[in-house]
Design a protein around this motif. Structure first.
Motif, mmCIF file in Angstrom:
data_model
loop_
_atom_site.group_PDB
_atom_site.id
_atom_site.type_symbol
_atom_site.label_atom_id
_atom_site.label_comp_id
_atom_site.label_asym_id
_atom_site.label_seq_id
_atom_site.Cartn_x
_atom_site.Cartn_y
_atom_site.Cartn_z
ATOM 1 N N ASN A 247 0.826 -1.208 0.000
ATOM 2 C CA ASN A 247 0.000 0.000 0.000
ATOM 3 C C ASN A 247 0.861 1.260 0.000
ATOM 4 N N ARG A 248 1.920 1.253 0.807
ATOM 5 C CA ARG A 248 2.796 2.424 0.861
ATOM 6 C C ARG A 248 3.568 2.593 -0.447
ATOM 7 N N GLN A 249 4.110 1.479 -0.965
ATOM 8 C CA GLN A 249 4.864 1.547 -2.218
ATOM 9 C C GLN A 249 4.004 2.072 -3.360
ATOM 10 N N LEU A 250 2.809 1.523 -3.487
ATOM 11 C CA LEU A 250 1.947 1.882 -4.606
ATOM 12 C C LEU A 250 1.328 3.269 -4.438
ATOM 13 N N CYS A 251 1.058 3.674 -3.179
ATOM 14 C CA CYS A 251 0.536 5.027 -2.959
ATOM 15 C C CYS A 251 1.591 6.079 -3.291
ATOM 16 N N ALA A 252 2.844 5.819 -2.912
ATOM 17 C CA ALA A 252 3.914 6.759 -3.243
ATOM 18 C C ALA A 252 4.021 6.913 -4.757
ATOM 19 N N PRO A 485 3.900 8.876 1.904
ATOM 20 C CA PRO A 485 2.590 9.431 2.235
ATOM 21 C C PRO A 485 2.118 9.008 3.621
ATOM 22 N N PHE A 486 1.538 9.963 4.359
ATOM 23 C CA PHE A 486 1.010 9.678 5.683
ATOM 24 C C PHE A 486 -0.400 9.111 5.577
ATOM 25 N N GLY A 487 -0.769 8.328 6.573
ATOM 26 C CA GLY A 487 -2.098 7.740 6.624
ATOM 27 C C GLY A 487 -2.166 6.742 7.762
ATOM 28 N N THR A 488 -3.171 5.887 7.726
ATOM 29 C CA THR A 488 -3.355 4.881 8.762
ATOM 30 C C THR A 488 -2.123 3.987 8.853
#
Length: 572
Positions: A247-252, A485-488
């Motif tokens: 999720n972090r890799q793909l969101c970035a 990116p910040f998030g949960t």
């Protein structure tokens, strides 16, 4: 009410070693260790995420069956219905599969149900609708794992169903041709943290590989999946799933894609939100883009958003984006009026929240915005909130909770009083008859009084570290920015600094305070820092000294060579 400040626990020796290995600020090393990152290699991968090492999409249970059936449908020109949900996750997941499958000239149609009139998920009437449209295959996105009756109805119409979802499966599962949900206990993928749009992307990844192996791309040309990552980022951040691993890799990567401003609908949406694509970050996605996508479903119909995100023409996209902007303003006004109405009721009768629960209903309230209103009230009053409106002779509403107070368990304990309910610990939805209203309120109050103590209801503020005034510099802010990116599960850090004086300030927009701060013990020529305190309660009584200030430390988006503080809490 002054919040209870909480501080993290982590191994200081591991943090010190990591700080030496990375040559980073000790605060940065502490933030990494608390995220389970303890080695130099892990830290580098976290701070500079790329798309290496993504999981094999075929590890998702039933993926092979799904791609084979979709391949057959494409080959035979069968009609495919993509059935989505009305929130940002479902909208982006629908648009993502439409984008991908349109590249193989699939015979496609799509459907998003109305939030209030039809409710969440697919029902038997939708199966009948699909039959009337001569649909051969339904693919659900961000829904379907609980649509048992609808899948049975589709089977009676000789329509195959592939479910792609990320919600918790119940004890009974729909008899679909394929069930792709990483939260199934027997799914070996380890991808339970994906949002609905994430599951849709992994389906697209698997299809692209399967199509390649079967020669589809020899004539069409194999498409890149990179243009779909903007949709992934919007849906994943919007659904507040953990921003970890894939999720972090793909969101970035998705935010980098969004900055390119290539999708006409997104470009128009950014202009409507007055955002600079080149400076776009996860905060903009969370607080400017996602609310506009969700506003359509709350006030009008979410199909507007799918049309926008799949639109190919800039002029048409401009019109739709402006409509969404207007719907968002209307949503804000409706929500503000509901909150104001409730605050007035509490002012007149403080006993409304004396039982550790705020439980109210009004048939005039728009049910589409009750969840947002409940969230604001729960944060302000530090108690669970249940707000209900009326739809077709039933009471329908939303619940929000705080801290470790599990609203879902409270509802589950009283399931016999409810027509239906669902959700998770901090956010749930419910439907009941009016005759059950008083009893439900009484039993929820009893549950909270029995299972929780006064401390559970105290406002809390998690502080990542205390900083000295001189710690707050450009170097530290740049290192913190690498955590985006910040998030949960990857929240923006909150720091605390003590004994600050205000050397100048002024009010912006009638309710926001811009300040210039210094260390209270400093001399006149010492460094200063700009700070913003949004939504100040009493602008006519503003202190010039703070014994402590809790804040987020950020790079100034418009002057990247400077920093600013965004106030979270304070004490004068």
């Amino acid at each position: 009410m002054e919040p209870l400040l909480t501080y993290p626990r982590f191994d200081p020796d591991t943090a010190a070693r990591l700080s030496d290995e990375l040559a980073c600020h000790p605060v940065i090393a502490g933030l990494l260790v608390r995220r389970g990152i303890t080695t130099h290699h892990q830290a580098r991968a976290f701070l500079d995420p790329d798309l290496s090492g993504l999981s094999d999409p075929f590890t998702l249970k039933d993926m092979e069956k799904a791609v084979e059936r979709i391949y057959t449908a494409v080959l035979n020109h069968e009609k495919i219905l993509i059935f989505g949900d009305f929130d940002a996750d479902g909208i982006t997941a629908t648009a993502l599969l439409l984008d991908f499958l349109s590249q193989v000239d699939a015979d496609l149609t799509w459907y998003i149900p109305h939030r209030v009139k039809e409710g969440y998920g697919m029902n038997p009437d939708h199966a009948a609708m699909a039959a009337d449209m001569d649909v051969d295959l339904i693919i659900t996105v961000d829904c379907g794992i609980s649509s048992i009756d609808a899948v049975n109805a589709a089977a009676r119409e000789d329509i195959d169903v592939i479910v792609t979802d990320h919600h918790e499966p119940g004890q009974e599962l729909p008899k679909a041709l394929a069930l792709i949900d990483p939260k199934q206990k027997d799914c070996p993928s380890g991808l339970a943290y994906l949002a609905g749009v994430g599951v849709a992307l992994y389906l697209a990844m698997a299809l692209r590989k399967f199509f390649r192996e079967n020669g589809v791309w020899e004539t069409l040309g194999e498409p890149s999946l990179a243009p779909l990552l903007d949709l992934f980022a919007m849906g994943t951040i919007g659904d507040m799933v953990p921003l970890i691993r894939e999720n972090r890799q793909l969101c970035a990567a998705g935010i980098r894609q969004m900055r390119k401003n290539l999708r006409p609908g997104l470009a128009a949406l950014l202009r409507a939100a007055r955002l600079d694509a080149g400076r776009l970050d996860s905060d903009d996605v969370s607080f400017k883009i996602v609310p506009r996508l969700n506003a359509a479903g709350r006030i009008s119909h979410a199909r507007i958003c799918v049309s926008l995100l799949t639109c190919k023409h800039h002029a048409e996209a401009e019109q739709t984006a402006m409509l969404l902007d207007e719907l968002n303003r209307k949503r804000q006004a409706v929500e503000k009026q509901i909150v104001l109405d409730i605050e007035n009721r509490i002012f007149k009768d403080p006993s409304l929240i004396s039982e550790r629960l705020l439980f109210l209903h009004d048939p005039e309230w728009n049910p589409g915005v009750l969840g947002i209103a409940a969230s604001k009230l729960a944060r302000k009053h530090a108690c669970p909130v249940v707000l209900l409106s009326c739809v077709d002779d039933l009471l329908v509403g939303s619940c929000r909770s705080i801290n470790q107070i599990n609203i879902y368990n409270a509802l589950a304990e009283n399931a016999h009083l409810l027509e239906k309910f669902g959700g998770h610990a901090l956010a749930s939805g419910l439907t009941l008859t009016e005759k059950r209203l008083a009893e439900l309120c009484e039993r929820l109050c009893e549950h909270f009084n029995t299972h929780y103590t006064h401390k559970d209801f105290q406002k809390r503020l998690a502080i990542d570290a205390e900083l000295e005034f001189n710690d707050m510099d450009l170097s530290l802010a740049k290192q913190i920015d690498l955590f985006r990116p910040f998030g949960t599960s990857n929240p923006e850090p909150v720091f605390l600094c003590r004994n600050l004086k205000v050397v100048s300030s002024h009010i912006l927009g009638g309710r926001h305070r811009r300040m210039v701060l210094k260390d209270a013990a400093s001399q006149d020529n010492s460094p200063s820092i700009e700070a913003f305190h949004f939504n100040v309660g009493h602008i006519n009584d503003l202190p010039d000294f703070y014994s402590f200030l809790a804040f987020r430390l950020k790079l100034n988006k418009f002057r990247p060579d400077s920093i600013q503080l965004i106030v979270e809490d304070l004490n004068s």
